[in-house]
Structures are given as structure tokens and as C-alpha cells.
Design an enzyme around this catalytic site. Structure first.
Site, PDB file in Angstrom:
ATOM      1  N   SER A  22     -27.673  97.426 -29.854  1.00 41.88           N
ATOM      2  CA  SER A  22     -26.230  97.359 -30.142  1.00 41.88           C
ATOM      3  C   SER A  22     -25.555  98.722 -30.067  1.00 41.88           C
ATOM      4  O   SER A  22     -24.390  98.866 -30.429  1.00 41.88           O
ATOM      5  CB  SER A  22     -26.020  96.765 -31.540  1.00 41.88           C
ATOM      6  OG  SER A  22     -26.659  97.565 -32.514  1.00 41.88           O
ATOM      7  N   ASN A 109     -29.778  96.865 -43.179  1.00 44.38           N
ATOM      8  CA  ASN A 109     -28.867  95.800 -43.619  1.00 44.38           C
ATOM      9  C   ASN A 109     -27.790  96.326 -44.575  1.00 44.38           C
ATOM     10  O   ASN A 109     -26.606  96.030 -44.406  1.00 44.38           O
ATOM     11  CB  ASN A 109     -29.654  94.666 -44.291  1.00 44.38           C
ATOM     12  CG  ASN A 109     -30.617  94.003 -43.322  1.00 44.38           C
ATOM     13  OD1 ASN A 109     -30.598  94.299 -42.134  1.00 44.38           O
ATOM     14  ND2 ASN A 109     -31.457  93.124 -43.833  1.00 44.38           N
ATOM     15  N   HIS A 155      16.629  76.633 -33.180  1.00 44.12           N
ATOM     16  CA  HIS A 155      16.199  75.820 -32.023  1.00 44.12           C
ATOM     17  C   HIS A 155      16.572  76.492 -30.708  1.00 44.12           C
ATOM     18  O   HIS A 155      16.762  75.839 -29.698  1.00 44.12           O
ATOM     19  CB  HIS A 155      16.810  74.413 -32.057  1.00 44.12           C
ATOM     20  CG  HIS A 155      16.724  73.749 -33.388  1.00 44.12           C
ATOM     21  ND1 HIS A 155      15.670  72.946 -33.767  1.00 44.12           N
ATOM     22  CD2 HIS A 155      17.550  73.795 -34.473  1.00 44.12           C
ATOM     23  CE1 HIS A 155      15.859  72.518 -35.005  1.00 44.12           C
ATOM     24  NE2 HIS A 155      16.992  73.023 -35.461  1.00 44.12           N
ATOM     25  N   SER A 276       8.523  95.410  -9.606  1.00 44.64           N
ATOM     26  CA  SER A 276       7.766  94.436  -8.821  1.00 44.64           C
ATOM     27  C   SER A 276       7.332  95.096  -7.529  1.00 44.64           C
ATOM     28  O   SER A 276       8.075  95.892  -6.945  1.00 44.64           O
ATOM     29  CB  SER A 276       8.647  93.223  -8.523  1.00 44.64           C
ATOM     30  OG  SER A 276       8.154  92.537  -7.390  1.00 44.64           O
ATOM     31  N   LYS A 282      13.696  94.212  -9.135  1.00 48.09           N
ATOM     32  CA  LYS A 282      13.160  93.744 -10.410  1.00 48.09           C
ATOM     33  C   LYS A 282      12.913  94.865 -11.419  1.00 48.09           C
ATOM     34  O   LYS A 282      12.484  95.951 -11.067  1.00 48.09           O
ATOM     35  CB  LYS A 282      11.834  92.986 -10.196  1.00 48.09           C
ATOM     36  CG  LYS A 282      11.978  91.639  -9.550  1.00 48.09           C
ATOM     37  CD  LYS A 282      12.643  90.575 -10.434  1.00 48.09           C
ATOM     38  CE  LYS A 282      11.830  90.171 -11.636  1.00 48.09           C
ATOM     39  NZ  LYS A 282      10.822  89.169 -11.340  1.00 48.09           N
ATOM     40  N   ASN A 284      11.009  94.595 -15.114  1.00 50.48           N
ATOM     41  CA  ASN A 284      10.345  93.561 -15.916  1.00 50.48           C
ATOM     42  C   ASN A 284       9.982  94.043 -17.319  1.00 50.48           C
ATOM     43  O   ASN A 284       9.608  95.202 -17.507  1.00 50.48           O
ATOM     44  CB  ASN A 284       9.074  93.088 -15.202  1.00 50.48           C
ATOM     45  CG  ASN A 284       9.390  92.383 -13.897  1.00 50.48           C
ATOM     46  OD1 ASN A 284      10.423  91.737 -13.770  1.00 50.48           O
ATOM     47  ND2 ASN A 284       8.513  92.541 -12.925  1.00 50.48           N
ATOM     48  N   GLU A 289       5.758  91.165 -22.735  1.00 49.97           N
ATOM     49  CA  GLU A 289       4.931  90.031 -22.314  1.00 49.97           C
ATOM     50  C   GLU A 289       3.466  90.275 -22.659  1.00 49.97           C
ATOM     51  O   GLU A 289       2.738  89.369 -23.062  1.00 49.97           O
ATOM     52  CB  GLU A 289       5.084  89.809 -20.812  1.00 49.97           C
ATOM     53  CG  GLU A 289       6.486  89.366 -20.429  1.00 49.97           C
ATOM     54  CD  GLU A 289       6.697  89.398 -18.927  1.00 49.97           C
ATOM     55  OE1 GLU A 289       6.741  88.323 -18.331  1.00 49.97           O
ATOM     56  OE2 GLU A 289       6.785  90.495 -18.346  1.00 49.97           O
ATOM     57  N   TYR A 316     -28.908  88.546 -44.579  1.00 46.69           N
ATOM     58  CA  TYR A 316     -28.608  89.154 -43.286  1.00 46.69           C
ATOM     59  C   TYR A 316     -29.216  88.320 -42.173  1.00 46.69           C
ATOM     60  O   TYR A 316     -30.372  87.903 -42.236  1.00 46.69           O
ATOM     61  CB  TYR A 316     -29.164  90.593 -43.197  1.00 46.69           C
ATOM     62  CG  TYR A 316     -28.848  91.221 -41.851  1.00 46.69           C
ATOM     63  CD1 TYR A 316     -27.625  91.832 -41.617  1.00 46.69           C
ATOM     64  CD2 TYR A 316     -29.755  91.138 -40.792  1.00 46.69           C
ATOM     65  CE1 TYR A 316     -27.313  92.353 -40.370  1.00 46.69           C
ATOM     66  CE2 TYR A 316     -29.452  91.660 -39.541  1.00 46.69           C
ATOM     67  CZ  TYR A 316     -28.222  92.265 -39.339  1.00 46.69           C
ATOM     68  OH  TYR A 316     -27.909  92.775 -38.100  1.00 46.69           O
ATOM     69  N   GLN A 321     -24.563  91.226 -36.271  1.00 46.75           N
ATOM     70  CA  GLN A 321     -24.388  92.397 -35.403  1.00 46.75           C
ATOM     71  C   GLN A 321     -23.153  92.242 -34.501  1.00 46.75           C
ATOM     72  O   GLN A 321     -22.575  93.220 -34.054  1.00 46.75           O
ATOM     73  CB  GLN A 321     -25.648  92.583 -34.547  1.00 46.75           C
ATOM     74  CG  GLN A 321     -25.602  93.757 -33.594  1.00 46.75           C
ATOM     75  CD  GLN A 321     -26.996  94.121 -33.099  1.00 46.75           C
ATOM     76  OE1 GLN A 321     -27.759  94.768 -33.793  1.00 46.75           O
ATOM     77  NE2 GLN A 321     -27.319  93.703 -31.892  1.00 46.75           N
ATOM     78  N   LYS A 324     -18.963  93.689 -35.156  1.00 49.15           N
ATOM     79  CA  LYS A 324     -18.294  94.960 -34.848  1.00 49.15           C
ATOM     80  C   LYS A 324     -17.514  94.918 -33.534  1.00 49.15           C
ATOM     81  O   LYS A 324     -16.401  95.440 -33.446  1.00 49.15           O
ATOM     82  CB  LYS A 324     -19.316  96.092 -34.861  1.00 49.15           C
ATOM     83  CG  LYS A 324     -19.725  96.441 -36.293  1.00 49.15           C
ATOM     84  CD  LYS A 324     -20.931  97.327 -36.372  1.00 49.15           C
ATOM     85  CE  LYS A 324     -22.219  96.622 -36.008  1.00 49.15           C
ATOM     86  NZ  LYS A 324     -22.546  95.474 -36.902  1.00 49.15           N
TER      87      LYS A 324
HETATM   88  N1  ARG Z   1     -27.561  96.858 -35.523  1.00 46.88           N
HETATM   89  C1  ARG Z   1     -27.670  96.012 -36.674  1.00 46.88           C
HETATM   90  C2  ARG Z   1     -26.313  95.385 -36.984  1.00 46.88           C
HETATM   91  O1  ARG Z   1     -25.349  95.860 -36.527  1.00 46.88           O
HETATM   92  C3  ARG Z   1     -28.144  96.784 -37.840  1.00 46.88           C
HETATM   93  C4  ARG Z   1     -28.859  95.974 -38.844  1.00 46.88           C
HETATM   94  C5  ARG Z   1     -30.150  95.525 -38.311  1.00 46.88           C
HETATM   95  N2  ARG Z   1     -30.934  94.912 -39.298  1.00 46.88           N
HETATM   96  C6  ARG Z   1     -32.033  94.218 -39.001  1.00 46.88           C
HETATM   97  N3  ARG Z   1     -32.649  93.693 -39.975  1.00 46.88           N
HETATM   98  N4  ARG Z   1     -32.437  94.085 -37.788  1.00 46.88           N
HETATM   99  O2  ARG Z   1     -26.218  94.380 -37.665  1.00 46.88           O
END
Ligand code: ARG
Length: 456
Positions: A22, A109, A155, A276, A282, A284, A289, A316, A321, A324
Site C-alpha cells: 500500500s 493496526n 421550481h 471551444s 464560445k 464556457n 460544470e 482489524y 487499508q 486511505k
Molecule cells: N498498510 C496497512 C493499512 O493501511 C497497515 C496495517 C497492516 N496491518 C496488518 N495487520 N497487516 O491498513
């Protein structure tokens, strides 16, 4: 070699690695990860896990890493699975075996939940600042247009005259609520997961209250199982962001309409419009939008996060993951849209003539009924009489104002000063109760708004 490879034989398959890693997303937590680790090292020192020397070495190493990130010199290695492992790997390179003591009593975690909350605490003021900037733009424009008249719509049909200031301020308040929502959210973000271990709590005597205070949290999470799995704050954040997106979209939709040649209420500055590739004439309103369009992604990200959580067993799970990427995407969208719209709204040219011309006398029908009421006519009767007049005017193809005295009589309208009724400025001035469109009432709104923006 991963940090958890002890139990495993051989290397992870390349295809498995690509799904599992990740780092590409969570490297945005670098600063927070290092800060949380420095605090954690302090907690380990206080718990007697680290000696003074070990703590000193870890702290110095982490500070070096922070500097490397700040100066863009940090080099990720091929085996860095996520930001947490990258930092720990680098710490080992810098200070040797002692680095291996940092993760004592901690899990990724509670670490990731802490980093993410820290990141959000850092980001909330940025979003609130960008919203406040847009609000200031609206207020500044409103101050210029306290007596500029325009049609108010329900309306999308012409309804009653209002002032442009009132209309502009009607978009200020939703953003005020958005900003307050984010302030309210803060207290639920500022609960510290660190010290919860993987799920059951930390086996070392960690002073979590001290840790919370050191990292700027209000206090430690009361339950370790909940602490590592709670992502309510992520849902709330995405809701707040989506709500801003919907408010921006609503405002944008009106801007798109009001900048058409048919309306011509506003003209966009060249610097905030697009052309355009085919039609040279044009100009715009692309930015509005796009704001309208991007609200759909913001809503989708919120729905995605709720769906991610639905049915997850405690505590967890790796699904988490994914949270994010959703949050970073939503944040980037909002922090791109808000400044662009502030700029676009701050540079519009207003056409008071076009707005005034769009107010027809039928929009003052309610004022006429009110005038009859002031003469003692019951409102329902007044409404009926004016309704008949409106129908007659429509049949004759003239404006309401142009009816002849005998026609008014025939409809049952008499005894009112028509020149007063059919003056839209008088009409707005009459709506002077708090919250109304009268310049005096809008001035009070603006004063309140200015107070709310102070110090932002
Ligand atoms: N990269 C993981 C996340 O964003 C970190 C936590 C990983 N924990 C695990 N038990 N594999 O959630």
C-alpha cells in the site's frame, strides 16, 4: 524480506505483493508516521522498555528520517510494503539493531489508525480554510450588491424579487454549516488508538494519556478492539466533504444557468472560463460544470467507505487499508475545486440591468395581495382577486401592471397605490424581518457572517 517474514518460507509472489502493498497510497502519511513513532519511543522509554541511549538513538534516527522526507531525499526500497515498514527499514539502516526495539508493544493496526487520525487533524484546517476563503468571496460580493435586484426562483420559475446580496448570502450559510461540521468532527478524530496493540492492548506499561497529550489528541481510545477497527471518523469526514461537494454543485448549477446568454446575469472572467476548440465564439463555465461533476465522485467515495465497513468483522481487517485512497482522493478533489470556485466567483461581472429586466410585474402579485390585506381584505379573498387579475393580464397579453382601472375593479382589486406595489425595490425593502431580503436585514446577515469569518 518483509518485517514479518520470520514465520514464512521463501519470498512473497510478485502478484501477491502487488495487491498487498500500500506504499503508493500511504506514503502520504510519512510525516505523521514518524511523529507517532517518536512519541511511541518516548512512551517506551517511560515504560522502561528502552534505555536512555536506545531512546536517544531511535529518536535521532527518526528525526533524520523526518528531514529526509521533508527535503524529498527519502529513498523507498523495493521491499517497502507500506509507509510503516519503510520507516522502520530506514531506521535500521541508520542506527542498526536498536531500531528493532521501536515496534515493541505496537502493531501496524494501532499505528496506521493513529497516523491516519493525525493526518486528518492536520488536514481539517486546510479544508476549513479553503471553505472560509469561498465564504469571504461570497460576502465581499454580497456587500457590493445590497440593492441589486434579481428574480428569486422556486421550481426555477420566477417567484419574487430578491437582492443579489441575499442570494449570494444564501450560499454562505451552507458552507458555514460545513465548516462547523468539520470542527465538530475534530473531537471524534482526536481519540488516540496507539497503545492498543494489534487488538488486545499493549503488554507494556504504556502511559497512553501521556502519549495522547504528546501527539495532540484529547485522550486514549477506551477499548483496544474498537480502537483498531473504528473508522467512523473516516465516514464522517467523507460525508462532510461530500456535503461541501453537494453545496458547491448546487451553487455551480445556478452559475451555469445565470451565465447563459438567455439569462446573462453574470459574465465570467476570461481567466476563469474556457473556450471551444471548434466554435470561436464560445466561453464556457467549465469550472462550475466540473465542480458539479466532481460532486458525484465525492458522493461515490462516501458510499464506497460505508460499503467497505458494512459486514466487516471486528477488529482489524485488511479491507481497512482501502480507506486511505478514498480519503486522499476526496481531499484532493475538494482542495482543487474550492480555490478555483473562489477565484471564479470573486471575478464575475454582474449585470444589474439583465437581472432587473428579468423581474416582471407578475412577480409582485403577492405584494399586491399583501397590500389588499393591509386594507383589511382577508388573505384568501385578496389571493383570489389578484389571481383573476393575473389571468386577465395573461389573456390580454399585457403585463399585470398594465391592467386598466376598470379591469382592476372588475377583478375586485381596489384602493391600493399601484406605483408602490409594482416597485420591486419597495417589495424587497418590505421584507425586513430577520432573514429577509431587505437590504437592512441582509446587512445584519453580513455582519454576522463577518464575525464568523474573523480569525479564519
Ligand atoms: N498498510 C496497512 C493499512 O493501511 C497497515 C496495517 C497492516 N496491518 C496488518 N495487520 N497487516 O491498513
Amino acid at each position: 524480506m518483509t518485517l514479518w517474514s520470520g514465520r514464512f518460507s521463501g519470498k512473497m509472489d510478485e502478484r501477491a505483493w502487488r495487491l498487498n502493498a500500500s506504499l503508493a497510497v500511504d506514503q502520504r502519511l510519512a510525516d505523521q508516521d514518524v511523529r507517532a513513532s517518536i512519541a511511541w519511543a518516548g512512551a517506551l522509554l517511560r515504560a522502561g522498555v528502552l534505555s536512555q541511549d536506545e531512546h536517544q538513538a531511535i529518536r535521532a534516527g527518526l528525526e533524520t528520517i523526518a528531514q529526509e522526507f521533508a527535503e524529498g531525499r527519502f529513498v523507498f526500497a523495493e521491499g517497502d510494503e507500506d509507509i510503516h515498514t519503510a520507516v522502520e527499514r530506514r531506521l535500521g539502516e541508520l542506527i542498526g539493531l536498536t531500531a528493532g526495539k521501536l515496534h515493541t508493544g505496537r502493531s501496524r493496526n494501532d499505528q496506521v489508525a493513529t497516523d491516519f487520525r493525525l493526518w486528518m487533524l492536520d488536514t481539517l484546517p486546510l479544508i476549513q480554510g479553503a471553505i472560509a476563503e469561498l465564504q469571504s468571496t461570497l460576502v465581499a460580493q454580497a456587500e457590493q450588491h445590497l440593492t441589486t435586484l434579481m428574480p428569486g426562483y422556486t421550481h426555477l420559475q420566477r417567484a419574487q424579487p430578491v437582492t443579489l446580496a441575499h442570494w449570494l448570502m444564501s450560499h454562505f450559510w451552507p458552507f458555514q454549516r460545513d465548516r462547523e461540521r468539520l470542527t465538530d468532527l475534530r473531537k471524534r478524530v482526536a481519540i488516540l488508538p496507539l497503545g492498543s496493540g494489534a487488538l488486545a492492548g499493549s503488554g507494556f506499561s504504556i502511559d497512553r494519556a501521556w502519549l495522547a497529550q504528546t501527539l495532540g489528541f484529547n485522550g486514549p481510545a477506551p477499548n483496544s478492539l474498537d480502537a483498531v477497527s473504528d473508522r467512523d471518523f473516516v465516514v464522517e469526514y467523507l460525508f462532510c466533504v461530500a456535503m461541501v461537494g453537494v453545496h458547491l454543485s448546487k451553487l455551480s448549477e445556478q452559475m451555469v444557468i445565470f451565465t447563459t446568454s438567455e439569462f446573462g446575469f453574470f459574465t465570467l472572467a476570461d481567466a476563469f472560463s474556457t473556450g471551444s476548440s471548434l466554435m470561436p465564439q464560445k466561453k464556457n463555465p467549465d469550472l462550475f460544470e466540473l465542480a458539479r461533476g466532481k460532486a458525484s465522485a465525492l458522493i461515490g467515495l462516501l458510499a464506497g467507505m460505508l460499503t467497505l465497513l458494512k459486514g466487516l468483522p471486528s477488529t482489524y481487517d485488511k479491507d481497512l487499508q482501502e480507506d486511505k485512497a478514498l480519503v486522499f482522493q476526496a481531499t484532493d478533489i475538494l482542495l482543487t475545486v474550492l480555490p478555483a470556485l473562489s477565484g471564479a466567483l470573486g471575478t464575475i461581472t454582474v449585470s444589474p440591468e439583465r437581472m432587473r429586466a428579468a423581474i416582471d410585474s407578475a412577480m409582485l402579485a403577492a405584494d399586491l395581495a399583501d397590500a389588499l390585506v393591509r386594507k383589511g381584505v382577508p388573505f384568501r379573498e385578496a389571493h383570489g382577486a389578484v389571481g383573476r387579475a393575473v389571468r386577465l393580464a395573461a389573456e390580454r397579453g399585457v403585463s399585470l401592471e398594465a391592467l386598466l382601472p376598470e379591469e382592476w375593479q372588475a377583478c375586485g382589486v381596489s384602493g391600493v397605490e399601484m406605483s408602490e406595489v409594482f416597485d420591486p425595490l419597495r417589495s424587497v425593502e418590505r421584507r425586513a424581518a430577520i432573514g429577509g431580503t431587505a437590504p437592512t436585514a441582509v446587512q445584519i446577515q453580513i455582519q454576522e457572517a463577518r464575525k464568523l469569518l474573523e480569525g479564519t
